[in-house]
Design a protein around this motif. Structure first.
Motif, PDB file in Angstrom:
ATOM      1  N   LYS A  53       0.863  -1.173   0.000  1.00 40.65           N
ATOM      2  CA  LYS A  53       0.000   0.000   0.000  1.00 40.65           C
ATOM      3  C   LYS A  53       0.902   1.225   0.000  1.00 40.65           C
ATOM      4  CE  LYS A  53      -3.532   2.430   2.558  1.00 40.65           C
ATOM      5  NZ  LYS A  53      -4.227   2.613   3.800  1.00 40.65           N
ATOM      6  N   HIS A  54       0.618   2.174  -0.879  1.00 40.83           N
ATOM      7  CA  HIS A  54       1.373   3.424  -0.917  1.00 40.83           C
ATOM      8  C   HIS A  54       0.711   4.398   0.047  1.00 40.83           C
ATOM      9  CE1 HIS A  54       3.883   2.256  -4.338  1.00 40.83           C
ATOM     10  NE2 HIS A  54       2.828   1.554  -4.690  1.00 40.83           N
ATOM     11  N   GLN A  55       1.422   4.746   1.110  1.00 39.58           N
ATOM     12  CA  GLN A  55       0.881   5.571   2.188  1.00 39.58           C
ATOM     13  C   GLN A  55       1.337   7.010   2.039  1.00 39.58           C
ATOM     14  OE1 GLN A  55      -1.139   4.427   4.864  1.00 39.58           O
ATOM     15  NE2 GLN A  55      -1.361   6.610   5.177  1.00 39.58           N
ATOM     16  N   LYS A  56       0.382   7.931   2.051  1.00 39.31           N
ATOM     17  CA  LYS A  56       0.728   9.351   2.049  1.00 39.31           C
ATOM     18  C   LYS A  56       1.268   9.722   3.424  1.00 39.31           C
ATOM     19  CE  LYS A  56      -2.019  12.311  -0.025  1.00 39.31           C
ATOM     20  NZ  LYS A  56      -3.247  13.059  -0.400  1.00 39.31           N
ATOM     21  N   PRO A  57       2.110  10.744   3.516  1.00 40.31           N
ATOM     22  CA  PRO A  57       2.618  11.147   4.827  1.00 40.31           C
ATOM     23  C   PRO A  57       1.482  11.580   5.756  1.00 40.31           C
ATOM     24  CG  PRO A  57       3.898  12.159   3.083  1.00 40.31           C
ATOM     25  CD  PRO A  57       2.731  11.500   2.430  1.00 40.31           C
ATOM     26  N   ASN A  58       1.545  11.117   7.005  1.00 41.30           N
ATOM     27  CA  ASN A  58       0.598  11.525   8.046  1.00 41.30           C
ATOM     28  C   ASN A  58       1.295  11.451   9.387  1.00 41.30           C
ATOM     29  OD1 ASN A  58       0.589   8.817   8.793  1.00 41.30           O
ATOM     30  ND2 ASN A  58      -1.314   8.348   7.729  1.00 41.30           N
ATOM     31  N   ALA A  59       0.566  11.617  10.466  1.00 42.86           N
ATOM     32  CA  ALA A  59       1.182  11.639  11.796  1.00 42.86           C
ATOM     33  C   ALA A  59       1.848  10.305  12.137  1.00 42.86           C
ATOM     34  CB  ALA A  59       0.138  11.983  12.851  1.00 42.86           C
ATOM     35  N   ALA A  60       1.219   9.201  11.760  1.00 48.59           N
ATOM     36  CA  ALA A  60       1.774   7.878  12.060  1.00 48.59           C
ATOM     37  C   ALA A  60       2.995   7.571  11.187  1.00 48.59           C
ATOM     38  CB  ALA A  60       0.710   6.808  11.868  1.00 48.59           C
ATOM     39  N   PHE A  61       2.958   7.990   9.919  1.00 47.34           N
ATOM     40  CA  PHE A  61       4.056   7.768   8.984  1.00 47.34           C
ATOM     41  C   PHE A  61       4.478   9.123   8.407  1.00 47.34           C
ATOM     42  CE2 PHE A  61       1.428   3.939   8.925  1.00 47.34           C
ATOM     43  CZ  PHE A  61       2.374   2.972   9.208  1.00 47.34           C
ATOM     44  N   PRO A  62       5.364   9.837   9.083  1.00 45.58           N
ATOM     45  CA  PRO A  62       5.715  11.189   8.655  1.00 45.58           C
ATOM     46  C   PRO A  62       6.336  11.254   7.255  1.00 45.58           C
ATOM     47  CG  PRO A  62       6.742  10.662  10.761  1.00 45.58           C
ATOM     48  CD  PRO A  62       6.033   9.442  10.291  1.00 45.58           C
ATOM     49  N   ASN A  63       7.044  10.205   6.851  1.00 46.58           N
ATOM     50  CA  ASN A  63       7.670  10.202   5.536  1.00 46.58           C
ATOM     51  C   ASN A  63       6.802   9.536   4.469  1.00 46.58           C
ATOM     52  OD1 ASN A  63       9.922  11.443   6.588  1.00 46.58           O
ATOM     53  ND2 ASN A  63      10.932   9.497   7.064  1.00 46.58           N
ATOM     54  N   GLY A  64       5.727   8.865   4.882  1.00 44.25           N
ATOM     55  CA  GLY A  64       4.918   8.112   3.927  1.00 44.25           C
ATOM     56  C   GLY A  64       5.670   6.883   3.466  1.00 44.25           C
ATOM     57  N   GLY A  65       5.416   6.439   2.243  1.00 41.00           N
ATOM     58  CA  GLY A  65       6.160   5.313   1.679  1.00 41.00           C
ATOM     59  C   GLY A  65       5.282   4.121   1.398  1.00 41.00           C
ATOM     60  N   ARG A  66       5.953   2.984   1.170  1.00 43.01           N
ATOM     61  CA  ARG A  66       5.260   1.744   0.836  1.00 43.01           C
ATOM     62  C   ARG A  66       5.142   0.883   2.083  1.00 43.01           C
ATOM     63  NH1 ARG A  66       7.024  -0.379  -4.801  1.00 43.01           N
ATOM     64  NH2 ARG A  66       7.374  -2.235  -3.582  1.00 43.01           N
ATOM     65  N   ILE A  67       3.923   0.431   2.371  1.00 45.77           N
ATOM     66  CA  ILE A  67       3.661  -0.407   3.544  1.00 45.77           C
ATOM     67  C   ILE A  67       3.222  -1.779   3.057  1.00 45.77           C
ATOM     68  CG2 ILE A  67       2.209  -0.712   5.574  1.00 45.77           C
ATOM     69  CD1 ILE A  67       2.014   2.368   5.642  1.00 45.77           C
ATOM     70  N   GLU A  68       3.863  -2.824   3.578  1.00 43.07           N
ATOM     71  CA  GLU A  68       3.484  -4.191   3.221  1.00 43.07           C
ATOM     72  C   GLU A  68       2.558  -4.738   4.289  1.00 43.07           C
ATOM     73  OE1 GLU A  68       6.995  -6.518   2.681  1.00 43.07           O
ATOM     74  OE2 GLU A  68       7.490  -5.544   0.783  1.00 43.07           O
ATOM     75  N   LYS A  69       1.441  -5.333   3.856  1.00 44.04           N
ATOM     76  CA  LYS A  69       0.529  -5.961   4.809  1.00 44.04           C
ATOM     77  C   LYS A  69      -0.125  -7.166   4.161  1.00 44.04           C
ATOM     78  CE  LYS A  69      -3.880  -4.035   5.468  1.00 44.04           C
ATOM     79  NZ  LYS A  69      -4.801  -3.005   5.863  1.00 44.04           N
ATOM     80  N   GLU A  70      -0.620  -8.067   5.005  1.00 44.26           N
ATOM     81  CA  GLU A  70      -1.217  -9.308   4.520  1.00 44.26           C
ATOM     82  C   GLU A  70      -2.607  -9.043   3.952  1.00 44.26           C
ATOM     83  OE1 GLU A  70      -0.098  -9.150   7.775  1.00 44.26           O
ATOM     84  OE2 GLU A  70       1.567 -10.543   7.842  1.00 44.26           O
TER      85      GLU A  70
END
Length: 112
Positions: A53-70
């Motif tokens: 999942k491509h995550q936009k920057p937010n409080a939990a993920f300040p840099n954003g990036g790619r998140i792997e999940k099941e």
């Protein structure tokens, strides 16, 4: 979402079981069941069907990036792993003193 009245009350796998994928891209992988989604006949298994999942920057993920999940896997593509041998097995149900328990058909061992 519409409710399906034909959902069985019992599935052959439950949360916390160790299962093996018997079909699909992740065939042969084993993992622990994290969640069972009864309405969709699917389960989320640890380390199986990894999606990015491509995550936009937010409080939990300040840099954003790619998140792997099941992602979820259809229950028909999963088989319970026999606790004694470590190989996939079918399960059966027996009643003893008013309680129903699951057992592995290959070894006859009770599944907790």
């Amino acid at each position: 979402m519409k409710k399906n009245k034909n959902i069985p009350s019992k599935f052959h796998i439950r949360k916390g079981d160790t299962v093996q994928v018997i079909a699909g891209e992740d065939k042969g992988k084993q993992g622990k069941v994290l969640e069972v989604i009864t309405a969709k006949y699917r389960a989320i298994v640890e380390g199986v069907n990894i999606q990015i999942k491509h995550q936009k920057p937010n409080a939990a993920f300040p840099n954003g990036g790619r998140i792997e999940k099941e992602g979820s896997v259809h229950i028909s593509n999963l088989m319970l792993v026999d606790p004694s041998s470590g190989k996939p097995t079918r399960i059966g149900r027996k009643e003893h003193e008013g309680k129903i328990f699951r057992y592995a058909k290959k070894s006859g061992e009770v599944i907790k």
